[in-house]
Design a protein around this motif. Structure first.
Motif, PDB file in Angstrom:
ATOM      1  N   SER A 192       0.820  -1.211   0.000  1.00 34.97           N
ATOM      2  CA  SER A 192       0.000   0.000   0.000  1.00 34.97           C
ATOM      3  C   SER A 192       0.855   1.263   0.000  1.00 34.97           C
ATOM      4  O   SER A 192       0.391   2.334  -0.329  1.00 34.97           O
ATOM      5  CB  SER A 192      -0.955   0.000   1.198  1.00 34.97           C
ATOM      6  N   THR A 221      -5.423 -16.431  -3.667  1.00 37.22           N
ATOM      7  CA  THR A 221      -5.418 -15.278  -2.757  1.00 37.22           C
ATOM      8  C   THR A 221      -4.548 -14.151  -3.294  1.00 37.22           C
ATOM      9  O   THR A 221      -4.933 -12.981  -3.239  1.00 37.22           O
ATOM     10  CB  THR A 221      -4.935 -15.712  -1.353  1.00 37.22           C
ATOM     11  N   ALA A 224      -6.410 -12.534  -6.181  1.00 36.27           N
ATOM     12  CA  ALA A 224      -7.524 -11.700  -5.703  1.00 36.27           C
ATOM     13  C   ALA A 224      -7.000 -10.414  -5.062  1.00 36.27           C
ATOM     14  O   ALA A 224      -7.545  -9.328  -5.277  1.00 36.27           O
ATOM     15  CB  ALA A 224      -8.368 -12.495  -4.699  1.00 36.27           C
ATOM     16  N   MET A 225      -5.912 -10.546  -4.316  1.00 34.68           N
ATOM     17  CA  MET A 225      -5.342  -9.363  -3.674  1.00 34.68           C
ATOM     18  C   MET A 225      -4.823  -8.389  -4.729  1.00 34.68           C
ATOM     19  O   MET A 225      -5.019  -7.183  -4.627  1.00 34.68           O
ATOM     20  CB  MET A 225      -4.214  -9.786  -2.742  1.00 34.68           C
ATOM     21  N   GLN A 227      -5.880  -8.032  -7.748  1.00 31.63           N
ATOM     22  CA  GLN A 227      -7.024  -7.370  -8.386  1.00 31.63           C
ATOM     23  C   GLN A 227      -7.576  -6.280  -7.483  1.00 31.63           C
ATOM     24  O   GLN A 227      -7.866  -5.179  -7.934  1.00 31.63           O
ATOM     25  CB  GLN A 227      -8.119  -8.398  -8.699  1.00 31.63           C
ATOM     26  N   GLY A 228      -7.664  -6.588  -6.189  1.00 31.26           N
ATOM     27  CA  GLY A 228      -8.191  -5.614  -5.227  1.00 31.26           C
ATOM     28  C   GLY A 228      -7.332  -4.370  -5.151  1.00 31.26           C
ATOM     29  O   GLY A 228      -7.828  -3.270  -4.915  1.00 31.26           O
ATOM     30  N   LEU A 229      -6.031  -4.544  -5.356  1.00 30.22           N
ATOM     31  CA  LEU A 229      -5.100  -3.412  -5.255  1.00 30.22           C
ATOM     32  C   LEU A 229      -4.791  -2.813  -6.620  1.00 30.22           C
ATOM     33  O   LEU A 229      -3.930  -1.948  -6.739  1.00 30.22           O
ATOM     34  CB  LEU A 229      -3.797  -3.869  -4.580  1.00 30.22           C
ATOM     35  N   ASP A 230      -5.487  -3.295  -7.657  1.00 23.21           N
ATOM     36  CA  ASP A 230      -5.270  -2.770  -9.002  1.00 23.21           C
ATOM     37  C   ASP A 230      -3.862  -3.022  -9.515  1.00 23.21           C
ATOM     38  O   ASP A 230      -3.273  -2.167 -10.191  1.00 23.21           O
ATOM     39  CB  ASP A 230      -5.538  -1.259  -9.033  1.00 23.21           C
TER      40      ASP A 230
END
Ligand code: C2E
Ligand code: CA
Ligand code: CA
Ligand code: CA
Length: 279
Positions: A192, A221, A224-225, A227-230
Motif C-alpha cells: 500500500s 489469494t 484476488a489481492m 485485483q483488489g489493489l489494481d
C-alpha cells in the motif's frame, strides 16, 4: 560439517575448500567475461491469458564464455552480487535491453515493453535512478516501455529510502514489478505504500497448482489481492496446460513459463512478435 545458509546443503571441510577454490576461479573468469563481453540477453515472453498475445519480454542474461563451460545465472548472479561486479553487468543489461526494445520498434513492431531484473545491490546503489535515466536517454526508449523487476526481499531490506527511490523511478515513467512475490516473508504493508504496478507470483507456488490444495489457495489469494489493489499479476514458471487453465479460472492476467515460450535470443523473440503482429 558446516551449514551453508543459502541452500542448506551440508559441506565437509574438504568440500568447502574445493568450493572456495572453484568459486575463486569462477570469480576471476567472470571478471574477465565482463570486459570480454561474453554475456548475451535472452528474452522470455509474458503472455496475456485472455488473448494469448505477447505483452512483453523479460530480459534474462546468459553467459557464453569463449572458453570453458557456461554457468547458469542462478549460480553466477549471486556471486556477482557478493563481489559487487553485478553493478557493471547490471548496467550493461539495462542498456542492452533498452536498446533491444528500441530495435524492435525500429523493425516496425508494435510497442514491446522489456523487463529488466534489478539485483538487490543494484537497487540499493545510490545512483540507481540516474543509471536508469541514462539507459533510457542513451537508447531513446520511452520510460513506459521499461519495467524493472525488484525482488520482494530487496524491497524489504530497505527502509525509508526505498519509497523515495521507487517514487523517483516511477517519475521516469517506468513500470515496477515485485519479483518472486510470496517468498520474501514480508508484511505486505509495503504494497500500500510503494508505487508497484505488478506482482510476479513465484514459480514455487505455481509448481504446486492443481496438486496441492494449499498452493491453489495461496495463488488464488495473491491474484484476488492483486485485483483488489489494481495490480497486474503474472504467474511465473507455468509449464503445463492444466496450470494455465487453473490460472485462467482464477482470473490471472498473464503468464510466463516454458509452456508459452522459453527464453530465446533477441532475433527469435522478434520472429515471434512479427508472426503475431502479422496475424
Ligand atoms: P527470475 O528473475 O525469477 O527469472 C525466471 C527464471 O525462471 C529464469 O531463469 C527463467 O529461465 C526460468 N523459467 C522461466 N519459465 C520457466 C519454467 O516454466 N520452468 C522453469 N523450470 N524455469 C523457468 P534464469 O534465466 O536461469 O535466471 C535465474 C535467475 O537469475 C533469475 O530469476 C534472476 O533472479 C537472475 N537473473 C537472470 N538474468 C538476470 C539479470 O540480467 N540481472 C539480474 N540481476 N538477475 C538476473
Ligand atoms: Ca525476474
Ligand atoms: Ca522471478
Ligand atoms: Ca525466481
Amino acid at each position: 560439517a558446516k551449514e551453508n545458509g543459502r541452500n542448506g546443503y551440508q559441506f565437509h571441510t574438504l568440500e568447502l575448500t574445493r568450493a572456495a577454490e572453484n568459486r575463486q576461479a569462477l570469480e576471476s573468469r567472470l571478471h574477465r567475461a565482463i570486459t570480454a563481453e561474453e554475456f548475451e540477453l535472452y528474452y522470455q515472453p509474458q503472455v496475456d491469458v485472455a488473448s494469448g498475445r505477447t505483452l512483453g519480454f523479460e530480459a534474462l542474461v546468459r553467459w557464453r564464455p569463449e572458453s570453458g563451460e557456461g554457468v547458469s545465472p542462478a549460480v553466477f548472479i549471486p556471486l556477482l552480487e557478493e563481489t559487487g561486479l553485478i553493478l557493471a553487468l547490471g548496467d550493461w543489461v539495462l542498456h542492452e535491453a533498452c536498446r533491444q526494445a528500441v530495435r524492435w520498434r525500429a523493425a516496425g513492431l508494435d510497442k514491446v515493453p522489456v523487463s529488466v531484473n534489478l539485483s538487490p545491490r543494484q537497487f540499493q546503489h545510490l545512483d540507481v535512478v540516474e543509471l536508469v535515466r541514462q539507459a533510457l536517454a542513451d537508447s531513446g526508449l520511452p520510460g513506459e516501455l521499461l519495467e524493472l523487476e525488484i525482488t520482494e526481499g530487496a524491497l524489504m531490506a530497505q527502509n525509508l529510502e526505498t519509497q523515495e527511490r521507487l517514487g523517483e523511478l516511477k517519475a521516469l515513467g517506468v513500470q515496477l514489478a515485485v519479483d518472486d512475490f510470496g517468498t520474501g516473508y514480508s508484511s505486505l504493508a509495503y504494497l500500500s505504500r510503494f508505487p508497484i504496478d505488478k506482482l510476479k507470483i513465484d514459480k514455487s507456488f505455481i509448481d504446486g497448482l492443481g496438486q496441492d490444495a494449499r498452493a491453489d489457495k495461496i495463488v488464488a489469494t495473491i491474484i484476488a489481492m492483486g485485483q483488489g489493489l489494481d495490480l497486474r499479476v503474472v504467474a511465473e514458471g507455468v509449464e503445463n496446460a492444466s496450470q494455465l487453465e487453473l490460472l485462467r479460472s482464477l482470473g490471472c492476467d498473464a503468464v510466463q513459463g516454458y509452456l508459452c515460450g522459453r527464453p530465446v535470443p533477441a532475433a527469435l523473440a522478434q520472429v515471434r512478435l512479427a508472426r503475431e503482429q502479422a496475424a
